[in-house]
Design a protein around this motif. Sequence first.
Motif, short mmCIF file in Angstrom:
data_model
loop_
_atom_site.label_atom_id
_atom_site.label_comp_id
_atom_site.label_asym_id
_atom_site.label_seq_id
_atom_site.Cartn_x
_atom_site.Cartn_y
_atom_site.Cartn_z
N VAL A 41 0.84 -1.19 0.00
CA VAL A 41 0.00 0.00 0.00
C VAL A 41 0.87 1.25 0.00
CG1 VAL A 41 -1.90 -1.17 1.15
CG2 VAL A 41 -0.20 0.05 2.52
N GLY A 42 2.18 1.06 -0.11
CA GLY A 42 3.10 2.19 -0.10
C GLY A 42 2.76 3.28 -1.10
N PRO A 43 2.47 2.94 -2.38
CA PRO A 43 2.12 4.00 -3.34
C PRO A 43 0.91 4.82 -2.92
CG PRO A 43 2.69 1.97 -4.49
CD PRO A 43 2.61 1.63 -3.03
N HIS A 44 -0.08 4.19 -2.27
CA HIS A 44 -1.25 4.92 -1.80
C HIS A 44 -0.84 5.95 -0.74
CE1 HIS A 44 -4.37 2.12 -3.52
NE2 HIS A 44 -3.30 1.33 -3.53
N LEU A 45 -0.02 5.50 0.21
CA LEU A 45 0.35 6.37 1.31
C LEU A 45 1.26 7.50 0.82
CD1 LEU A 45 1.01 3.67 4.07
CD2 LEU A 45 -1.14 4.65 3.26
N HIS A 46 2.15 7.19 -0.11
CA HIS A 46 3.02 8.21 -0.67
C HIS A 46 2.20 9.30 -1.36
CE1 HIS A 46 5.45 9.92 -4.00
NE2 HIS A 46 6.41 9.92 -3.10
N ALA A 47 1.19 8.91 -2.11
CA ALA A 47 0.38 9.89 -2.86
C ALA A 47 -0.53 10.69 -1.94
CB ALA A 47 -0.44 9.17 -3.92
N LEU A 48 -1.22 10.00 -1.02
CA LEU A 48 -2.20 10.68 -0.19
C LEU A 48 -1.56 11.53 0.90
CD1 LEU A 48 -4.86 7.83 0.09
CD2 LEU A 48 -4.93 9.86 -1.36
N ARG A 49 -0.27 11.37 1.09
CA ARG A 49 0.45 12.22 2.05
C ARG A 49 0.35 13.69 1.65
NH1 ARG A 49 5.77 10.05 1.73
NH2 ARG A 49 4.88 8.22 2.74
N GLN A 50 0.18 13.93 0.36
CA GLN A 50 0.06 15.32 -0.11
C GLN A 50 -1.21 16.00 0.42
OE1 GLN A 50 2.64 16.49 -1.97
NE2 GLN A 50 3.51 14.45 -1.66
#
Length: 489
Positions: free
Chosen positions: A178-187
């Motif tokens: 789920v890393g890509p989700h967390l990286h993106a939604l961190r914005q």
Amino acid sequence: MTQAELAGLLNTSQSAIGRIESGGQNLSLEMINRIANALEAPLIKTPDAPGTTPGFRVVGPTKLSGSIQVRSSKNAAVALLCASVLNRGRTVLRGVAQIEEVNRIIEVLSSIGMGVTWSADKSELELIRPERLDLQAMDVAAARRTRSIIMLLGPLLHFERAFKLPYAGGCELGVRTVGPHLHALRQYGLSVRPSEGFYRAEVAQDAPEQVKITLIERGDTVTENVLMAAALHTGETVIRNASSNYMVQDLCFFLQDLGVEIDGIGTTTLRVRGKQCICEDITFSPSEDPIEAMSLLTAAIVTESELTVERCPIEFLEVELAVLAEMGLDFSLSGEYPAENRRTRLVDITVRPSQLKHAQDKIHPLPFPGLNIDNLPFFALIAAVAEGSTLIHDWVYENRAIHLVDLRKFGADIQLLDPHRISVTGPTAWRAQAIICPSALRPAVCMLLAALAAKGESVLRDVYVINRGYEDLPKRLNELGAHVETFSE
């Protein structure tokens, strides 16, 4: 699941779980049932207990004939269901597939307070959002049985400063981070930490006026998650390296109908201008499923049948058809016509018995507009009826190529080269077999299609994974001339 995670679900200690695993602790019937619920597997059944595990009994070889319509996309449906949380108006989805994956998401939405109502003929699904979602009441068991639960991160970050979601489930296809989700939604100010079987999310701050996100993975679900977060962000979101796959496009069309401005649909750069509040009465029809279309085309190919598959979304099958043409498949296309969403282009595809030859180059998936990742397993089955050896390279998932090796049991000549590559040599003299279905959806369907071509009676046990993604598949195949009986045990 770690000992600590299981202990958390059972409200006991990790040391107690260790004793249970080693046989060093007596168990009450109540504790056994609690463990069964946590593991989502029946541990005890009495001889007269009702059947709980579905199966298929298949008699072959089969010749299919006639025509069959492709139904709406599973992957689009689950995204639209999650997106309905954004809308404070009335959402009506037409033609939603009544499959287990959809059922799990509906159970989750119902448990947190969404009004979910099927029409009398099940052709329409109405969703009405309450003023406040009750996330504490979420049906955790249902949530754990679908990976789609992760797509609630994007919508919920606008409504709650802190919330939790159960760890995602679904097919067993290796490590799906789920890393890509967390990286993106961190914005958008979202931070997530894992804890005792849950993702614990916090929204520390509001997003800036303009959000620029470059996805570290061109994934479908991560693109959808960001789209849903962007829909309620009043500034502009620019998403680069976005997926442009069929379910992403359907979600874009749905959000546009809700008044969200989206440019670049069908490309890898999306510009989204959201709304402060979405409150619209909307009726929307998800488009047809290109993966189901490929499944049905494969059924015709492997059984050497003439079959017309109607309502195929051609934009998402063009590479697959080009590869099949190179392998010698005899097929024809009707003229194009629009889907119910008014944007997707459909055709009818007629497949005829053909003498196939092996693919000259390896067959491998790519993000759209390449060969669809979910269609790759069907080429292993098709290669098994073709003359010569074909290399199938599934670079995306760790385990799926291994699942396809089970086609050996039906007589296929398959060599596992490494966890991502198999060599398939045909043609195959298919033979009946009794198997337990692999735990991945598309490989499991490949076993069913191989059983259609095999001489004798095949038995497929534990077909829940097929029911996750296909609606009434045995009945629909039987209408074409197959002999598939369902049973429970």
